[in-house]
Scaffold this motif. Structure first.
Motif, PDB file in Angstrom:
ATOM      1  N   GLY A 121       0.824  -1.203   0.000  1.00 56.98           N
ATOM      2  CA  GLY A 121       0.000   0.000   0.000  1.00 56.98           C
ATOM      3  C   GLY A 121       0.853   1.245   0.000  1.00 56.98           C
ATOM      4  O   GLY A 121       2.021   1.238  -0.411  1.00 56.98           O
ATOM      5  N   ASN A 122       0.286   2.337   0.480  1.00 57.60           N
ATOM      6  CA  ASN A 122       0.979   3.623   0.547  1.00 57.60           C
ATOM      7  C   ASN A 122       1.167   4.002   2.013  1.00 57.60           C
ATOM      8  O   ASN A 122       0.189   4.180   2.743  1.00 57.60           O
ATOM      9  N   PHE A 123       2.413   4.106   2.434  1.00 59.94           N
ATOM     10  CA  PHE A 123       2.694   4.475   3.818  1.00 59.94           C
ATOM     11  C   PHE A 123       4.132   4.980   3.926  1.00 59.94           C
ATOM     12  O   PHE A 123       4.910   4.916   2.964  1.00 59.94           O
ATOM     13  N   ASN A 124       4.463   5.507   5.085  1.00 59.74           N
ATOM     14  CA  ASN A 124       5.794   6.052   5.313  1.00 59.74           C
ATOM     15  C   ASN A 124       6.807   4.938   5.542  1.00 59.74           C
ATOM     16  O   ASN A 124       6.539   3.968   6.257  1.00 59.74           O
ATOM     17  N   VAL A 125       7.996   5.091   4.944  1.00 62.76           N
ATOM     18  CA  VAL A 125       9.083   4.120   5.083  1.00 62.76           C
ATOM     19  C   VAL A 125      10.375   4.892   5.348  1.00 62.76           C
ATOM     20  O   VAL A 125      10.652   5.898   4.689  1.00 62.76           O
ATOM     21  N   ILE A 126      11.159   4.421   6.312  1.00 60.24           N
ATOM     22  CA  ILE A 126      12.485   4.992   6.552  1.00 60.24           C
ATOM     23  C   ILE A 126      13.459   4.312   5.593  1.00 60.24           C
ATOM     24  O   ILE A 126      13.616   3.092   5.630  1.00 60.24           O
TER      25      ILE A 126
END
Length: 316
Positions: A201-206
């Motif tokens: 999906g679409n989410f924040n990633v470091i």
């Protein structure tokens, strides 16, 4: 008869107590409700056999606007890890211990006359009902100019405690906190312990900490589109291959990891694409050798010949 009844009652109580102990306090998150930053893998018998899995990859690495030859090594092993100190459990006197899968990821390549070495270690618990986050990531980068080091520790709540130690003036010694978002660095561990629950999906990633150190990017999460599908390319070979893509649109960076769908989910290779000195280039790592060995006990001169099985250089 009375004695038999008493023994039967005690055995039933014992079984009931064990059943209660074996159940988690609350039901673990399912793959449908799992937050991207939560881990949902497990340890299989494959990881309990007292050996490490050692993988060697041909590496074509982006640096300074060109592609440089090198070699990557991925070492996977299970061990016990202290959740309070976040170090390996050596003495078994501390009850705050949990089983983990550990990745040691080494990249060595040359840039003209001099050498680069990047090593990342990722420590991911597999009792996910108790420890749903990767606990620790460390990365060190060395080249002839100097060295830098970073460490992320999960704080037990909703944050990463981040340390950066660098010889560059604009970075220096810094400490900060980040939300406990999904880590690009933990992708290998998530695949190797069960890819079916990989978040999409679409989410924040470091982003990968080695990439952040080499490109001097700020330590913060970025929006990413994450996809899981059958592998459709021809660069990597294997049986029933899967593709896991982390696409950082705003960063102009994309990671694709290609792995076998059947256990033990061998990683056949990966690509990283991003801008370097105004050019969009792609790092490529391709599996060439794999063995399973207790390498920690193979440290004498008599063991040097074993390096051939991994395609590693031998220094005369």
């Amino acid at each position: 008869m009375q004695k038999f009844s008493l023994l039967l009652l005690l055995s039933l109580l014992f079984a009931a107590c064990n059943t209660v102990q074996d159940q988690p306090d609350s039901a673990p998150l399912t793959s449908k409700t799992m937050a991207p930053g939560h881990f949902s893998g497990g340890l299989y018998e494959y990881w309990y056999e007292g050996v490490a899995e050692l993988n060697t990859y041909d590496l074509q690495q982006i640096r300074y606007g060109e592609i440089h030859p090198g070699q990557a090594t991925l070492i996977f092993v299970s061990e016990d890890f202290l959740t309070d100190k976040q170090v390996k459990n050596d003495n078994y006197t501390n009850p705050a211990s949990t089983p983990i899968i550990k990745t040691n990821f080494l990249r060595r390549f040359t840039t003209g006359i001099y050498d680069y070495s990047v090593m990342t270690s990722v420590f991911t618990p597999t009792k996910t009902d108790e420890q749903p986050h990767t606990l620790k990531v460390t990365t060190g980068l060395q080249d002839w100019c100097g060295q830098t080091f970073t460490q992320l520790n999960h704080d037990g709540g909703g944050a990463w405690n981040v340390q950066l130690r660098s010889y560059f003036e604009r970075e220096g010694d810094t400490n900060k906190q980040l939300p406990a978002d999904f880590l690009e660095d933990e992708v290998f561990n998530r695949i190797r312990t069960g890819w079916e629950n990989l978040p999409t999906g679409n989410f924040n990633v470091i982003p990968n900490t080695g990439y952040l150190l080499m490109t001097h990017q700020p330590y913060e999460a970025a929006k990413a589109t994450v996809r899981l599908s059958d592998y459709a390319g021809d660069r990597f070979t294997g049986t029933s291959l899967k593709s896991y893509v982390v696409d950082f649109t705003d960063l102009g960076r994309k990671l694709e990891v290609v792995f076998e769908a059947a256990s033990p989910y061998v990683i056949r290779g990966w690509t990283e694409s991003y801008d370097s000195r105004g050019k969009q280039l792609t790092t490529v790592a391709t599996l060439t050798h794999q063995v399973r060995e207790p390498y920690w006990s193979q440290n004498s001169t008599a063991d040097v010949g074993r390096r051939d099985s991994l395609g590693l250089p031998v220094y005369e």
